[in-house]
Design an enzyme around this catalytic site. Structure first.
Site, PDB file in Angstrom:
ATOM      1  N   TYR A 248      -9.867 -10.738   0.158  1.00  0.00           N
ATOM      2  CA  TYR A 248      -8.743  -9.908  -0.235  1.00  0.00           C
ATOM      3  C   TYR A 248      -7.536 -10.823  -0.414  1.00  0.00           C
ATOM      4  CZ  TYR A 248     -11.418  -5.819   1.448  1.00  0.00           C
ATOM      5  OH  TYR A 248     -12.375  -4.845   1.666  1.00  0.00           O
TER       6      TYR A 248
ATOM      7  N   PHE B  20     -13.887   3.515  -0.151  1.00  0.00           N
ATOM      8  CA  PHE B  20     -13.466   4.553  -1.098  1.00  0.00           C
ATOM      9  C   PHE B  20     -13.629   5.945  -0.474  1.00  0.00           C
ATOM     10  CE2 PHE B  20     -14.129   2.094  -5.369  1.00  0.00           C
ATOM     11  CZ  PHE B  20     -13.071   1.270  -5.042  1.00  0.00           C
ATOM     12  N   PRO B  21     -13.093   6.168   0.730  1.00  0.00           N
ATOM     13  CA  PRO B  21     -13.254   7.479   1.378  1.00  0.00           C
ATOM     14  C   PRO B  21     -12.596   8.611   0.594  1.00  0.00           C
ATOM     15  CG  PRO B  21     -11.623   6.163   2.536  1.00  0.00           C
ATOM     16  CD  PRO B  21     -12.282   5.248   1.558  1.00  0.00           C
ATOM     17  N   LEU B  22     -11.649   8.276  -0.277  1.00  0.00           N
ATOM     18  CA  LEU B  22     -11.019   9.280  -1.122  1.00  0.00           C
ATOM     19  C   LEU B  22     -11.488   9.166  -2.570  1.00  0.00           C
ATOM     20  CD1 LEU B  22      -7.362   9.251   0.271  1.00  0.00           C
ATOM     21  CD2 LEU B  22      -9.272  10.730   0.906  1.00  0.00           C
ATOM     22  N   GLY B  23     -12.641   8.545  -2.772  1.00  0.00           N
ATOM     23  CA  GLY B  23     -13.162   8.402  -4.132  1.00  0.00           C
ATOM     24  C   GLY B  23     -12.248   7.586  -5.014  1.00  0.00           C
TER      25      GLY B  23
END
Length: 275
Positions: A56, A201-204
């Site tokens: 990152y 990507f827990p919120l897509g």
């Protein structure tokens, strides 16, 4: 709470650092003071699982973690990843050679100002290197006291089963959210074996913040659609430990407030039907 690796209690809603870097996880996002403020506020709010990675930035996120939080609170669990080499904002390659994994881990130790990394995750399995060699290199680092627990990122249930025949695995990280449940077999295996599942990507990747069903449920709770999607994960399985990332204080507060949202059985059923 979830006990990671059998000995590290973590609150199930953590914080991921990818959004502290620029587009494509390349370079800094902006003023480092903003990133430091977000990291410190996360810990003030009770987060004790920080998830980062050497690529990152590269290196930027790990350096920010150390700048903001070192010396670390006693109960803070730092997780990082190695095994991917980033050469540009859209250019990267997997490298799981044992000598490379060792060099990456030791560089992360220096950047994070740690003597031991609580959770060191193989960012990708290298198809050109036998799994036993990759995991063996991490086991050697564990035996030397440089890492405490091992994790895997982006694996199948079959790969996890094979890996656990070679060594102990404390966590996995795969894409998983209300709208994308392709990793359901992996989640079931994690539940059987008490392995933490850190969904990325827990919120897509933001898509679920505009979902109509999430919006309807959110309206009934004076919440946001994103909070509903996050709360669904926390309800879905006790091994799911989301680490949503953000670079702003306002979004951080919104994400963390999702832990206070209690969804009813009918709401969970309607939401689950989306997958």
């Amino acid at each position: 709470m979830f006990t990671l690796g059998g000995d590290l209690p973590v609150r199930r809603l953590g914080y991921g650092t990818a959004q502290l870097t620029g587009p494509g996880y390349w370079g800094p996002r902006g003023d480092a003071r903003d990133a430091v403020a977000v990291l410190r506020r996360a810990v003030e709010r009770g987060v004790n699982l920080i998830d980062t990675a050497d690529n990152y930035g590269p290196s930027v996120a790990e350096e920010l973690v150390a700048e903001a939080l070192h010396p670390y609170p006693e109960d803070l669990v730092i997780a990082t990843k190695g095994g991917v080499v980033r050469t540009g904002d859209s250019a990267w390659h997997v490298d799981g050679r044992p000598e490379q994994l060792r060099a990456m881990c030791e560089a992360s130790l220096r950047r994070l100002r740690l003597e031991r990394i609580d959770l060191y995750q193989l960012h990708r399995l290298d198809p050109a290197v036998p799994m036993a060699e990759q995991l063996g290199a991490l086991d050697e680092l564990r035996e030397e006291g440089k890492i405490r627990h091992l994790g895997l990122d982006t694996v199948s249930a079959e790969q996890l089963a094979s890996a656990t025949e070679l060594t102990s695995v404390a966590s996995v990280q795969n894409r998983y959210n209300l709208a994308d449940r392709a990793s359901e077999p992996l989640l079931e295996l994690c539940e059987e074996r008490g392995i933490a599942f850190l969904p990325w990507f827990p919120l897509g990747n933001g898509a679920l913040t505009g979902d109509p069903e999430c919006a309807r449920t959110a309206a009934a709770h004076d919440a946001t659609p994103g909070q509903v999607a996050m709360a669904w994960l926390l309800h879905r399985s006790p091994v799911l430990c989301p680490t949503p990332g953000t670079g702003t204080l306002a979004h951080l507060e919104e994400n963390l407030d999702a832990s206070r949202l209690s969804l009813g059985a009918a709401e969970l059923s309607r939401l689950s039907a989306l997958g």
